[in-house]
Design a protein around this motif. Structure first.
Motif, PDB file in Angstrom:
ATOM      1  N   ILE A  22       3.356   2.227  24.060  1.00  0.00           N
ATOM      2  CA  ILE A  22       3.325   1.355  25.232  1.00  0.00           C
ATOM      3  C   ILE A  22       2.840  -0.041  24.839  1.00  0.00           C
ATOM      4  CG2 ILE A  22       2.143   0.921  27.432  1.00  0.00           C
ATOM      5  CD1 ILE A  22       2.226   4.014  27.850  1.00  0.00           C
ATOM      6  N   ARG A  23       1.804  -0.111  24.008  1.00  0.00           N
ATOM      7  CA  ARG A  23       1.309  -1.422  23.566  1.00  0.00           C
ATOM      8  C   ARG A  23       2.410  -2.185  22.822  1.00  0.00           C
ATOM      9  NH1 ARG A  23      -3.657   1.368  23.243  1.00  0.00           N
ATOM     10  NH2 ARG A  23      -3.299   2.063  21.112  1.00  0.00           N
ATOM     11  N   LYS A  24       3.192  -1.490  22.003  1.00  0.00           N
ATOM     12  CA  LYS A  24       4.297  -2.147  21.290  1.00  0.00           C
ATOM     13  C   LYS A  24       5.338  -2.674  22.269  1.00  0.00           C
ATOM     14  CE  LYS A  24       7.651  -2.010  17.645  1.00  0.00           C
ATOM     15  NZ  LYS A  24       8.302  -3.148  18.201  1.00  0.00           N
ATOM     16  N   VAL A  25       5.689  -1.866  23.256  1.00  0.00           N
ATOM     17  CA  VAL A  25       6.656  -2.313  24.265  1.00  0.00           C
ATOM     18  C   VAL A  25       6.123  -3.548  24.990  1.00  0.00           C
ATOM     19  CG1 VAL A  25       7.696  -1.710  26.496  1.00  0.00           C
ATOM     20  CG2 VAL A  25       7.763  -0.078  24.584  1.00  0.00           C
ATOM     21  N   MET A  26       4.858  -3.535  25.336  1.00  0.00           N
ATOM     22  CA  MET A  26       4.279  -4.681  26.039  1.00  0.00           C
ATOM     23  C   MET A  26       4.306  -5.942  25.159  1.00  0.00           C
ATOM     24  SD  MET A  26       3.849  -3.524  28.904  1.00  0.00           S
ATOM     25  CE  MET A  26       2.711  -3.290  30.214  1.00  0.00           C
ATOM     26  N   ARG A  27       4.019  -5.800  23.867  1.00  0.00           N
ATOM     27  CA  ARG A  27       4.113  -6.945  22.953  1.00  0.00           C
ATOM     28  C   ARG A  27       5.553  -7.451  22.879  1.00  0.00           C
ATOM     29  NH1 ARG A  27       0.546  -3.810  19.793  1.00  0.00           N
ATOM     30  NH2 ARG A  27       2.298  -3.102  18.514  1.00  0.00           N
ATOM     31  N   ASP A  28       6.500  -6.521  22.766  1.00  0.00           N
ATOM     32  CA  ASP A  28       7.914  -6.910  22.705  1.00  0.00           C
ATOM     33  C   ASP A  28       8.335  -7.657  23.966  1.00  0.00           C
ATOM     34  OD1 ASP A  28       8.059  -5.684  20.228  1.00  0.00           O
ATOM     35  OD2 ASP A  28       9.170  -3.928  20.950  1.00  0.00           O
ATOM     36  N   LEU A  29       7.899  -7.170  25.125  1.00  0.00           N
ATOM     37  CA  LEU A  29       8.235  -7.846  26.384  1.00  0.00           C
ATOM     38  C   LEU A  29       7.588  -9.225  26.457  1.00  0.00           C
ATOM     39  CD1 LEU A  29       8.013  -4.869  28.889  1.00  0.00           C
ATOM     40  CD2 LEU A  29      10.085  -6.138  28.241  1.00  0.00           C
ATOM     41  N   GLN A  30       6.372  -9.323  25.962  1.00  0.00           N
ATOM     42  CA  GLN A  30       5.696 -10.624  25.970  1.00  0.00           C
ATOM     43  C   GLN A  30       6.446 -11.612  25.078  1.00  0.00           C
ATOM     44  OE1 GLN A  30       1.608 -10.565  24.615  1.00  0.00           O
ATOM     45  NE2 GLN A  30       1.095 -12.219  26.015  1.00  0.00           N
ATOM     46  N   GLU A  31       6.899 -11.153  23.919  1.00  0.00           N
ATOM     47  CA  GLU A  31       7.670 -12.014  23.023  1.00  0.00           C
ATOM     48  C   GLU A  31       9.009 -12.414  23.644  1.00  0.00           C
ATOM     49  OE1 GLU A  31       8.092 -10.232  19.165  1.00  0.00           O
ATOM     50  OE2 GLU A  31       5.914 -10.067  18.905  1.00  0.00           O
ATOM     51  N   LEU A  32       9.595 -11.511  24.399  1.00  0.00           N
ATOM     52  CA  LEU A  32      10.859 -11.804  25.064  1.00  0.00           C
ATOM     53  C   LEU A  32      10.691 -12.939  26.068  1.00  0.00           C
ATOM     54  CD1 LEU A  32      13.803 -10.821  25.225  1.00  0.00           C
ATOM     55  CD2 LEU A  32      13.062  -9.196  26.973  1.00  0.00           C
ATOM     56  N   ALA A  33       9.540 -12.989  26.703  1.00  0.00           N
ATOM     57  CA  ALA A  33       9.171 -14.071  27.629  1.00  0.00           C
ATOM     58  C   ALA A  33      10.235 -14.325  28.694  1.00  0.00           C
ATOM     59  CB  ALA A  33       8.866 -15.359  26.855  1.00  0.00           C
ATOM     60  N   ASN A  34      10.754 -13.262  29.263  1.00  0.00           N
ATOM     61  CA  ASN A  34      11.769 -13.378  30.307  1.00  0.00           C
ATOM     62  C   ASN A  34      11.055 -13.382  31.661  1.00  0.00           C
ATOM     63  OD1 ASN A  34      13.736 -12.779  32.300  1.00  0.00           O
ATOM     64  ND2 ASN A  34      15.061 -11.880  30.752  1.00  0.00           N
ATOM     65  N   GLY A  36      12.142 -13.053  34.493  1.00  0.00           N
ATOM     66  CA  GLY A  36      12.747 -12.134  35.440  1.00  0.00           C
ATOM     67  C   GLY A  36      12.323 -10.690  35.248  1.00  0.00           C
ATOM     68  N   ILE A  37      11.400 -10.455  34.317  1.00  0.00           N
ATOM     69  CA  ILE A  37      10.931  -9.091  34.031  1.00  0.00           C
ATOM     70  C   ILE A  37       9.435  -9.015  34.292  1.00  0.00           C
ATOM     71  CG2 ILE A  37      10.649  -7.309  32.286  1.00  0.00           C
ATOM     72  CD1 ILE A  37      13.029  -8.630  30.796  1.00  0.00           C
ATOM     73  N   LYS A  38       9.059  -8.111  35.172  1.00  0.00           N
ATOM     74  CA  LYS A  38       7.648  -7.799  35.422  1.00  0.00           C
ATOM     75  C   LYS A  38       7.474  -6.320  35.088  1.00  0.00           C
ATOM     76  CE  LYS A  38       7.063 -11.852  37.262  1.00  0.00           C
ATOM     77  NZ  LYS A  38       6.974 -12.908  36.299  1.00  0.00           N
ATOM     78  N   TYR A  39       6.593  -6.009  34.154  1.00  0.00           N
ATOM     79  CA  TYR A  39       6.466  -4.630  33.679  1.00  0.00           C
ATOM     80  C   TYR A  39       5.002  -4.291  33.536  1.00  0.00           C
ATOM     81  CZ  TYR A  39       7.876  -0.403  31.268  1.00  0.00           C
ATOM     82  OH  TYR A  39       8.099   0.918  30.948  1.00  0.00           O
ATOM     83  N   SER A  40       4.640  -3.108  33.964  1.00  0.00           N
ATOM     84  CA  SER A  40       3.268  -2.645  33.801  1.00  0.00           C
ATOM     85  C   SER A  40       3.274  -1.141  33.573  1.00  0.00           C
ATOM     86  CB  SER A  40       2.420  -3.001  35.025  1.00  0.00           C
ATOM     87  OG  SER A  40       3.012  -2.503  36.201  1.00  0.00           O
ATOM     88  N   ALA A  41       2.225  -0.675  32.910  1.00  0.00           N
ATOM     89  CA  ALA A  41       2.080   0.752  32.626  1.00  0.00           C
ATOM     90  C   ALA A  41       0.618   1.130  32.849  1.00  0.00           C
ATOM     91  CB  ALA A  41       2.504   1.065  31.197  1.00  0.00           C
ATOM     92  N   PHE A  42       0.423   2.325  33.360  1.00  0.00           N
ATOM     93  CA  PHE A  42      -0.906   2.806  33.687  1.00  0.00           C
ATOM     94  C   PHE A  42      -1.060   4.243  33.220  1.00  0.00           C
ATOM     95  CE2 PHE A  42       0.587  -0.169  36.840  1.00  0.00           C
ATOM     96  CZ  PHE A  42      -0.445  -1.086  36.919  1.00  0.00           C
ATOM     97  N   ILE A  43      -2.287   4.635  32.930  1.00  0.00           N
ATOM     98  CA  ILE A  43      -2.594   6.033  32.664  1.00  0.00           C
ATOM     99  C   ILE A  43      -3.468   6.521  33.817  1.00  0.00           C
ATOM    100  CG2 ILE A  43      -4.579   5.481  31.204  1.00  0.00           C
ATOM    101  CD1 ILE A  43      -3.793   7.995  29.535  1.00  0.00           C
TER     102      ILE A  43
END
Length: 68
Positions: A22-34, A36-43
């Motif tokens: 999940i942390r990797k996905v969040m880093r990838d999304l941050q780098e994408l800097a789009n 139009g994308i809002k993404y969050s994950a919770f435990i």
């Protein structure tokens, strides 16, 4: 706009691996800097159930994270 919710539980021995992924996905999304994308994950409190929320402004935002 498209909104997606995914909820799942993992076995206890996979919690750390899942959190790293999940942390990797969040880093990838941050780098994408789009914008139009809002993404969050919770435990959840049980320590093994994960919930992901993705909100995409349009199909182009969905396509930006689609893997084929």
């Amino acid at each position: 706009m498209k909104a997606i919710k995914v909820q799942y539980a993992v076995k206890a021995n996979y919690v750390d691996t899942n959190m790293r992924n999940i942390r990797k996905v969040m880093r990838d999304l941050q780098e994408l800097a789009n914008p139009g994308i809002k993404y969050s994950a919770f435990i959840l409190k049980d320590g093994k159930t994960f919930v992901h929320f993705g909100i995409y402004s349009d199909q182009a935002a969905v396509d930006a994270v689609s893997y084929t």
